[in-house]
Design an enzyme around this catalytic site. Structure first.
Site, PDB file in Angstrom:
ATOM      1  N   LYS A  76       0.833  -1.211   0.000  1.00  9.61           N
ATOM      2  CA  LYS A  76       0.000   0.000   0.000  1.00  9.61           C
ATOM      3  C   LYS A  76       0.868   1.262   0.000  1.00  9.61           C
ATOM      4  CE  LYS A  76      -2.157  -1.250   3.822  1.00  9.61           C
ATOM      5  NZ  LYS A  76      -1.646  -2.593   4.120  1.00  9.61           N
ATOM      6  N   ARG A 129      -9.694   0.066   8.142  1.00 11.56           N
ATOM      7  CA  ARG A 129      -9.247  -1.302   8.429  1.00 11.56           C
ATOM      8  C   ARG A 129     -10.287  -2.084   9.199  1.00 11.56           C
ATOM      9  NH1 ARG A 129      -3.373   0.105   7.875  1.00 11.56           N
ATOM     10  NH2 ARG A 129      -2.197  -1.823   7.891  1.00 11.56           N
ATOM     11  N   ARG A 171      11.363  -1.282  12.291  1.00 11.47           N
ATOM     12  CA  ARG A 171      10.001  -1.108  12.793  1.00 11.47           C
ATOM     13  C   ARG A 171       9.671  -2.187  13.814  1.00 11.47           C
ATOM     14  NH1 ARG A 171       5.615   0.399   8.178  1.00 11.47           N
ATOM     15  NH2 ARG A 171       4.378  -1.039   9.438  1.00 11.47           N
ATOM     16  N   ARG A 214      -0.520  -9.647  12.987  1.00  9.52           N
ATOM     17  CA  ARG A 214      -1.117  -8.658  12.067  1.00  9.52           C
ATOM     18  C   ARG A 214      -1.917  -9.352  10.973  1.00  9.52           C
ATOM     19  NH1 ARG A 214       4.202  -5.749  10.423  1.00  9.52           N
ATOM     20  NH2 ARG A 214       2.936  -4.375   9.123  1.00  9.52           N
TER      21      ARG A 214
END
Ligand code: B4P
Length: 193
Positions: free
Chosen positions: A14, A89, A134, A145
């Site tokens: 994305k 989301r 990250r 996730r």
């Protein structure tokens, strides 16, 4: 206005594709992931809350993310359009977005859903983790996730399919080829208009 939602599982590309769409269609970029990371970098109270969810691979609570998005819309609901990268989301966020845009007499134009198989997603995120540092790009958190994506985010595809706005895009291949498929779907909107 052209209002594009870029949808897809974590690591589906994305962020990567939104840069190219922004350049081509001169859109304003709204990435809720980036907004959360900015709050974390600045050490705000909201950032601390966001971090406690992101680092576990959970979604940041709807009210926080919707609040962040509402602030952005106040600032940048202007022509030629917006790209929503990673928002909505959840179904609650999807419904909130429709209501927020309606206040500006706007609506979602198209939802581009990047389709990438799970093994590829995991490989990409592990690779990004090696470079980005990250907190959410390690195997345990990536698996969480992906579970959250299937449970809470994937139902949005049906939501937008029912509105006739969903376009599924093959998300494996070269960045340029994937972008070409997306641009062709967006250009169709101008043909229909
Ligand atoms: P995000 O910042 O949105 O990021 P992402 O889903 O992890 O990745 P993206 O799909 O953008 O992948 P990228 O292009 O970087 O979210 C982070 C977290 O913030 C969420 O987990 C959540 O906790 C929180 N959050 C954000 N929005 C929220 C919301 N609305 N509600 C609640 N919580 C929210 O690509 C990944 C990697 O793949 C890169 O390294 C890239 O180089 C590579 N890649 C891209 N395209 C490729 C291709 N075609 N081939 C090979 N590699 C490719």
């Amino acid at each position: 206005m052209l209002n594009i939602i870029l949808f897809g599982a974590p690591g589906s590309g994305k962020g990567t594709q939104s840069e190219k769409l922004i350049e081509r269609y001169e859109l304003k970029h709204i990435s809720t992931g980036e907004l959360c990371r900015e709050e974390i970098r600045e050490g705000t109270a909201l950032g601390a809350v966001a971090d406690s969810y992101i680092s576990k691979g959970h979604l940041v609570p709807d009210d926080i993310v919707i609040g962040l998005l509402e602030d952005q819309l106040k600032r940048c609901c202007t022509k030629p359009g917006l790209i929503f990268d990673g928002f909505p989301r959840t179904l609650v966020q999807g419904e909130a977005l429709d209501q927020m845009l309606a206040k500006y007499n706007e609506r979602v134009s198209i939802v581009l859903s990047l389709e990438v198989d799970e093994d590829e997603l995991i490989q990409r995120l592990l690779k990004r983790g090696e470079m980005s540092g990250r907190s959410d790009d390690n195997l345990e958190v990536i698996e969480s996730r992906l579970r959250v994506y299937h449970e809470l985010s994937a139902p949005l595809k049906e939501f937008y399919r029912n509105q006739g706005k969903l376009v599924e895009i093959e998300g494996v291949g070269s960045v340029d080829d994937i972008f070409a498929s997306m641009a062709s779907a967006v250009d169709q909107l101008f043909v229909k208009a």
